[in-house]
Design a protein around this motif. Structure first.
Motif, PDB file in Angstrom:
ATOM      1  N   GLY A   1      47.845  37.727  29.688  1.00 24.98           N
ATOM      2  CA  GLY A   1      48.514  36.221  28.696  1.00 24.98           C
ATOM      3  C   GLY A   1      48.076  34.864  29.072  1.00 24.98           C
ATOM      4  O   GLY A   1      47.295  35.151  27.894  1.00 24.98           O
ATOM      5  N   SER A   2      48.596  34.209  28.816  1.00 24.03           N
ATOM      6  CA  SER A   2      47.796  32.746  28.410  1.00 24.03           C
ATOM      7  C   SER A   2      47.613  32.767  30.126  1.00 24.03           C
ATOM      8  O   SER A   2      46.902  31.153  29.998  1.00 24.03           O
ATOM      9  N   LYS A   3      47.207  32.830  31.203  1.00 28.98           N
ATOM     10  CA  LYS A   3      46.865  32.688  32.293  1.00 28.98           C
ATOM     11  C   LYS A   3      44.822  33.700  32.163  1.00 28.98           C
ATOM     12  O   LYS A   3      45.058  34.052  32.495  1.00 28.98           O
ATOM     13  N   ILE A   4      44.766  32.587  33.202  1.00 28.67           N
ATOM     14  CA  ILE A   4      43.174  32.776  33.465  1.00 28.67           C
ATOM     15  C   ILE A   4      42.889  32.694  35.316  1.00 28.67           C
ATOM     16  O   ILE A   4      43.552  32.675  35.687  1.00 28.67           O
ATOM     17  N   VAL A   5      42.309  34.364  35.285  1.00 31.52           N
ATOM     18  CA  VAL A   5      42.794  35.076  36.782  1.00 31.52           C
ATOM     19  C   VAL A   5      41.568  35.180  37.123  1.00 31.52           C
ATOM     20  O   VAL A   5      40.851  35.584  36.491  1.00 31.52           O
ATOM     21  N   ILE A   6      40.688  34.082  38.236  1.00 25.61           N
ATOM     22  CA  ILE A   6      39.860  35.129  38.969  1.00 25.61           C
ATOM     23  C   ILE A   6      39.614  36.407  39.235  1.00 25.61           C
ATOM     24  O   ILE A   6      40.915  36.846  40.404  1.00 25.61           O
ATOM     25  N   CYS A   7      37.923  36.780  39.262  1.00 23.02           N
ATOM     26  CA  CYS A   7      38.274  38.112  40.175  1.00 23.02           C
ATOM     27  C   CYS A   7      37.236  38.002  40.662  1.00 23.02           C
ATOM     28  O   CYS A   7      36.566  37.719  40.519  1.00 23.02           O
ATOM     29  N   THR A   8      37.123  39.470  41.422  1.00 23.45           N
ATOM     30  CA  THR A   8      35.523  39.538  42.119  1.00 23.45           C
ATOM     31  C   THR A   8      35.553  41.372  42.608  1.00 23.45           C
ATOM     32  O   THR A   8      36.413  42.135  42.365  1.00 23.45           O
ATOM     33  N   PRO A   9      34.547  41.162  43.104  1.00 27.81           N
ATOM     34  CA  PRO A   9      33.798  42.923  42.980  1.00 27.81           C
ATOM     35  C   PRO A   9      34.170  43.424  44.495  1.00 27.81           C
ATOM     36  O   PRO A   9      33.934  42.583  44.916  1.00 27.81           O
ATOM     37  N   ILE A  10      34.722  44.577  44.361  1.00 25.93           N
ATOM     38  CA  ILE A  10      35.312  45.184  45.651  1.00 25.93           C
ATOM     39  C   ILE A  10      34.026  44.824  46.088  1.00 25.93           C
ATOM     40  O   ILE A  10      33.822  45.149  47.290  1.00 25.93           O
ATOM     41  N   ASP A  11      32.106  45.897  45.494  1.00 28.59           N
ATOM     42  CA  ASP A  11      31.572  45.231  46.696  1.00 28.59           C
ATOM     43  C   ASP A  11      30.750  45.437  45.513  1.00 28.59           C
ATOM     44  O   ASP A  11      30.305  45.756  44.389  1.00 28.59           O
ATOM     45  N   GLU A  12      29.788  44.141  46.056  1.00 28.88           N
ATOM     46  CA  GLU A  12      28.468  43.280  44.712  1.00 28.88           C
ATOM     47  C   GLU A  12      27.648  44.138  44.437  1.00 28.88           C
ATOM     48  O   GLU A  12      27.511  43.734  43.452  1.00 28.88           O
TER      49      GLU A  12
END
Length: 193
Positions: free
Chosen positions: A165-176
């Motif tokens: 939508g209009s939000k930036i959501v921070i995420c991360t890989p489950i396994d680097e």
């Protein structure tokens, strides 16, 4: 002449209506404050995780013990949150307001949304934290229909995010080491006293 008398009667009625409306709003605010106090009282104590979930874009992508590994036991007491793990105990000052627990871990603010809180049950949503405020990056990969971008950092770890939508959501890989294993933006922990 009668119209004038009716208008005089309407003005005091409007004032009474406004006064009653303000009292009602004040009463709701007092009730909300009391509810917050009760929730805060329920928060104090030691909580043990019995289930965990990893979420991406509002959907559960993994459920089980590994999702709650770092947060198996949490104690809230005297303005401090203690997190017990295999590596030991970490203790941070915290505040609780409007359903959000905020703790400062080193320089990183950790925010947890309280999804459910009773005397015996607590459900916490912990979004992936980030120190970055300005995000500039390139398309890194796509996961579950979301384009994931990476902002490279020479000082901090790289930051990954997607737009919802209009939000930036921070995420991360489950396994680097294996980005195809999946991505997470929120960790949900179910706990009991």
């Amino acid at each position: 002449m009668q119209t004038h008398e009716n208008n005089q009667c309407i003005i005091p009625m409007k004032k009474i209506f406004i006064y009653l409306t303000l009292l009602l709003i004040g009463g709701i605010a007092v009730c909300s404050c009391n509810k917050e106090t009760l929730d805060s009282d329920n928060l104090e104590g030691t909580w043990r995780a019995y289930n965990g979930e990893i979420l991406f874009d509002g959907k559960v992508i993994y459920s089980g013990d590994e999702a709650m590994e770092e947060y198996s036991t949490i104690t809230f007491a005297d303005g401090y949150m203690s997190i017990y793990s295999e590596d030991g105990v970490a203790r941070y000052p915290y505040t609780y307001s409007n359903g959000i627990i905020t703790a400062i871990a080193y320089i990183l603010p950790l925010q947890m949304a309280v999804k459910r809180l009773t005397k015996s049950e607590l459900t916490l949503d912990m979004p992936v934290p980030s120190l970055e405020s300005d995000l500039e990056g390139r398309l890194f990969t796509t996961y579950k229909g979301r384009d994931i971008y990476r902002s490279e950092s020479y000082i901090l770890d790289d930051t990954y995010w997607y737009v919802s939508g209009s939000k930036i959501v921070i995420c991360t890989p489950i396994d680097e080491d294996d980005i195809d294993a999946g991505w997470a933006d929120t960790y949900r922990i179910y706990m009991k006293k």
